[in-house]
Scaffold this motif. Structure first.
Motif, short mmCIF file in Angstrom:
data_model
loop_
_atom_site.label_atom_id
_atom_site.label_comp_id
_atom_site.label_asym_id
_atom_site.label_seq_id
_atom_site.Cartn_x
_atom_site.Cartn_y
_atom_site.Cartn_z
N SER A 7 0.81 -1.05 -0.03
CA SER A 7 -0.11 -0.06 0.04
C SER A 7 0.81 1.12 -0.11
O SER A 7 2.23 1.09 0.28
CB SER A 7 -1.16 0.17 1.25
N ILE A 53 2.99 4.50 0.20
CA ILE A 53 4.43 4.54 -0.58
C ILE A 53 5.27 3.59 -1.07
O ILE A 53 5.93 3.51 -1.83
CB ILE A 53 5.13 5.47 0.38
N ASP A 108 6.86 -10.15 9.08
CA ASP A 108 6.62 -8.80 9.86
C ASP A 108 7.91 -8.37 10.06
O ASP A 108 8.93 -9.19 10.68
CB ASP A 108 6.17 -9.54 11.07
N VAL A 109 8.22 -7.06 9.84
CA VAL A 109 9.60 -6.65 9.82
C VAL A 109 10.14 -6.39 11.29
O VAL A 109 11.28 -6.42 11.33
CB VAL A 109 9.79 -5.15 9.23
N ASN A 125 10.57 0.46 4.39
CA ASN A 125 9.55 1.24 4.24
C ASN A 125 8.32 1.34 5.30
O ASN A 125 7.80 2.15 5.50
CB ASN A 125 8.91 1.38 2.88
N SER A 126 8.27 -0.15 5.87
CA SER A 126 7.19 -0.38 6.69
C SER A 126 6.84 0.45 7.69
O SER A 126 8.10 1.08 8.32
CB SER A 126 7.33 -1.84 7.31
N SER A 164 12.16 7.41 6.37
CA SER A 164 11.82 8.15 7.47
C SER A 164 10.59 9.14 7.57
O SER A 164 9.68 8.55 7.08
CB SER A 164 13.03 8.94 8.00
N TYR A 211 6.11 7.91 17.38
CA TYR A 211 6.23 7.97 16.17
C TYR A 211 7.68 8.92 15.93
O TYR A 211 8.67 8.50 14.93
CB TYR A 211 5.04 8.54 15.17
N LYS A 236 11.29 7.89 14.33
CA LYS A 236 11.74 8.54 13.18
C LYS A 236 13.06 9.25 13.60
O LYS A 236 14.14 9.19 12.42
CB LYS A 236 10.72 9.49 12.63
N GLY A 242 7.15 14.40 3.36
CA GLY A 242 6.38 15.28 4.22
C GLY A 242 4.91 14.57 4.37
O GLY A 242 4.76 13.45 4.71
N ILE A 268 2.03 12.93 2.39
CA ILE A 268 1.88 12.00 1.11
C ILE A 268 0.42 11.47 1.35
O ILE A 268 0.19 10.97 2.35
CB ILE A 268 3.02 11.09 1.06
N THR A 318 -1.78 8.84 1.49
CA THR A 318 -1.66 7.44 1.59
C THR A 318 -2.59 7.29 2.73
O THR A 318 -3.26 7.90 3.48
CB THR A 318 -0.37 6.74 1.97
N ILE A 378 -2.19 6.02 5.70
CA ILE A 378 -1.79 6.09 7.11
C ILE A 378 -2.31 7.45 7.68
O ILE A 378 -2.41 7.85 8.84
CB ILE A 378 -0.02 6.16 7.11
N ASN A 379 -2.18 8.58 6.70
CA ASN A 379 -2.57 9.70 7.20
C ASN A 379 -4.21 10.47 6.54
O ASN A 379 -4.33 11.66 6.41
CB ASN A 379 -1.60 10.97 7.01
P1 NAD Z 1 0.73 2.77 4.82
O1 NAD Z 1 -0.06 2.56 5.90
O2 NAD Z 1 0.10 2.69 3.12
O3 NAD Z 1 2.06 1.85 4.53
C1 NAD Z 1 2.67 1.36 5.58
C2 NAD Z 1 2.87 -0.26 5.17
O4 NAD Z 1 3.76 -0.78 6.19
C3 NAD Z 1 1.58 -1.12 5.25
O5 NAD Z 1 1.65 -1.70 4.01
C4 NAD Z 1 1.73 -1.88 6.24
O6 NAD Z 1 1.06 -3.05 6.03
C5 NAD Z 1 3.14 -2.04 6.42
N1 NAD Z 1 3.46 -2.49 7.90
C6 NAD Z 1 2.96 -2.19 8.81
N2 NAD Z 1 3.61 -2.84 9.97
C7 NAD Z 1 4.41 -3.85 9.36
C8 NAD Z 1 5.13 -4.93 9.75
N3 NAD Z 1 5.13 -5.43 11.14
N4 NAD Z 1 5.88 -5.67 8.94
C9 NAD Z 1 5.94 -5.29 7.47
N5 NAD Z 1 5.02 -4.59 6.91
C10 NAD Z 1 4.32 -3.69 7.97
O7 NAD Z 1 1.39 4.40 4.89
P2 NAD Z 1 2.37 4.98 4.11
O8 NAD Z 1 2.21 6.41 4.27
O9 NAD Z 1 2.78 4.47 2.58
O10 NAD Z 1 3.75 4.75 5.01
C11 NAD Z 1 4.92 4.13 4.72
C12 NAD Z 1 5.97 4.64 5.19
O11 NAD Z 1 6.20 6.29 4.87
C13 NAD Z 1 5.99 4.60 6.70
O12 NAD Z 1 7.36 4.46 7.27
C14 NAD Z 1 5.50 6.09 7.19
O13 NAD Z 1 6.21 6.26 8.43
C15 NAD Z 1 6.30 6.86 6.05
N6 NAD Z 1 5.79 8.25 6.03
C16 NAD Z 1 4.52 8.38 5.44
C17 NAD Z 1 3.98 9.71 5.49
C18 NAD Z 1 2.96 10.10 4.82
O14 NAD Z 1 2.48 11.22 4.55
N7 NAD Z 1 2.19 9.04 4.25
C19 NAD Z 1 4.97 10.95 5.55
C20 NAD Z 1 6.32 10.74 6.14
C21 NAD Z 1 6.75 9.32 6.46
#
Ligand code: NAD
Length: 267
Positions: free
Chosen positions: A17, A19, A65-66, A92-93, A151, A165, A169, A196, A198, A200, A202-203
């Motif tokens: 999912s 990013i 699971d990471v 990325n998780s 990050s 969180y 980070k 910043g 994005i 998705t 998560i937010n």
């Molecule tokens: P997302 O929720 O779509 O993606 C997170 C992914 O991590 C999911 O696919 C989830 O299944 C996976 N995950 C969660 N726990 C896990 C585990 N134990 N083992 C393996 N996979 C696991 O959200 P996203 O926004 O795509 O987030 C991706 C990364 O980007 C994250 O590290 C998040 O902190 C970071 N990030 C996102 C934003 C944003 O604005 N969306 C901003 C800054 C950083």
């Protein structure tokens, strides 16, 4: 002309999912063989693999699971077996478990540290072990391998109500820099990307209503929310030999969110 990531094999964690999905797609489009890691939504991971393979790319889906040591070792074993080598890790998780400090449970603290920081350690350790021993053949290898940690701007911007969180980070920032220093002599590059805001899952609360989006945009000088593809393009470049002299740094992909936007109107 050869593709930027021809001869590269990459693992992207949390790639079913957001990013991670966009990064996996972009790495594959640049010629890499991609391991699509997922934790629980196998259907979405399988659909992504099908799409990549349908576009003449190479990809497999692997559950892990990471935050689990044995799972991470198995993830790298399966990847190495499928593609012969690993050149790129995109760690990325990530999860959020938000609460004001007085209401934050130890479980919510631990989950975020376990996935977002310990997960980075476990995956990076496994990658370094393998980068060091695998033969440098089959591509014009400059680096022995490269690690990209996902990050956040919250590696430097404090975030009330999200101390787990932001702590994870901030930890990722120093893990990246310290590890880069430690393994540079092995020709291993280690960098982070700090997205910043994005769009998705998560937010979702921050962008899925007009009122929320308007409030969010006040924090973004560039005037738009980021898309997963904005981050994915940065990941392709950092993973490639084009970024060969880049290590130990964080690339901010944030439309200026980390530029203290509140000072724009404060002159
Ligand atoms: P997302 O929720 O779509 O993606 C997170 C992914 O991590 C999911 O696919 C989830 O299944 C996976 N995950 C969660 N726990 C896990 C585990 N134990 N083992 C393996 N996979 C696991 O959200 P996203 O926004 O795509 O987030 C991706 C990364 O980007 C994250 O590290 C998040 O902190 C970071 N990030 C996102 C934003 C944003 O604005 N969306 C901003 C800054 C950083």
């Amino acid at each position: 002309k050869e593709q930027l990531l021809a001869h590269h094999a990459a693992i992207v964690t949390g790639a079913s999912s957001g990013i991670g999905l966009a990064v996996a797609e972009a790495l594959a489009a640049a010629g890499a063989a991609v391991v699509v890691n997922y934790r629980s939504d196998g259907d979405r991971a399988d659909a992504l693999v099908e799409r990549i393979v349908g576009d003449n790319g190479r990809a497999i889906a692997v559950q892990a699971d990471v935050s689990d040591e044995a799972d991470v070792a198995r993830l790298f074993d399966v990847a190495a077996e499928a593609f012969g080598r690993i050149d790129v890790l995109v760690s990325n998780s990530g999860v959020q478990k938000d609460a004001a400090v007085a209401d934050m449970s130890l479980a919510d603290w631990n989950t975020v540290i376990d996935v977002n920081l310990t997960g980075q350690f476990l995956c990076a350790r496994e990658a370094v072990r393998r980068f060091r021993v695998q033969p440098c053949k089959g591509r014009p290898a400059r680096s022995a391998g490269t690690i990209i940690a996902m990050s956040s701007v919250h590696e430097i911007i404090p975030w009330a109500g999200h101390i787990n969180y932001a702590a994870a980070k901030g930890g990722t920032r120093m893990l990246t820099r310290s590890l880069a220093q430690e393994v540079a002599a092995d020709s291993i590059r280690v960098n982070a990307i700090a997205p910043g805001a994005i769009r998705t899952p998560i937010n979702k609360d921050a962008w899925d209503s007009d009122a929320a989006l308007e409030k969010l945009l006040r924090l973004i000088p560039y005037g738009r929310i980021g898309e997963p593809e904005d981050v994915a393009r940065a990941a392709v470049w950092l993973a490639s030999d084009q970024a060969d002299y880049v290590t130990g740094t964080t690339l901010f992909v944030d439309g200026g969110m980390s530029l203290y936007p509140e000072f724009r109107d404060n002159g």
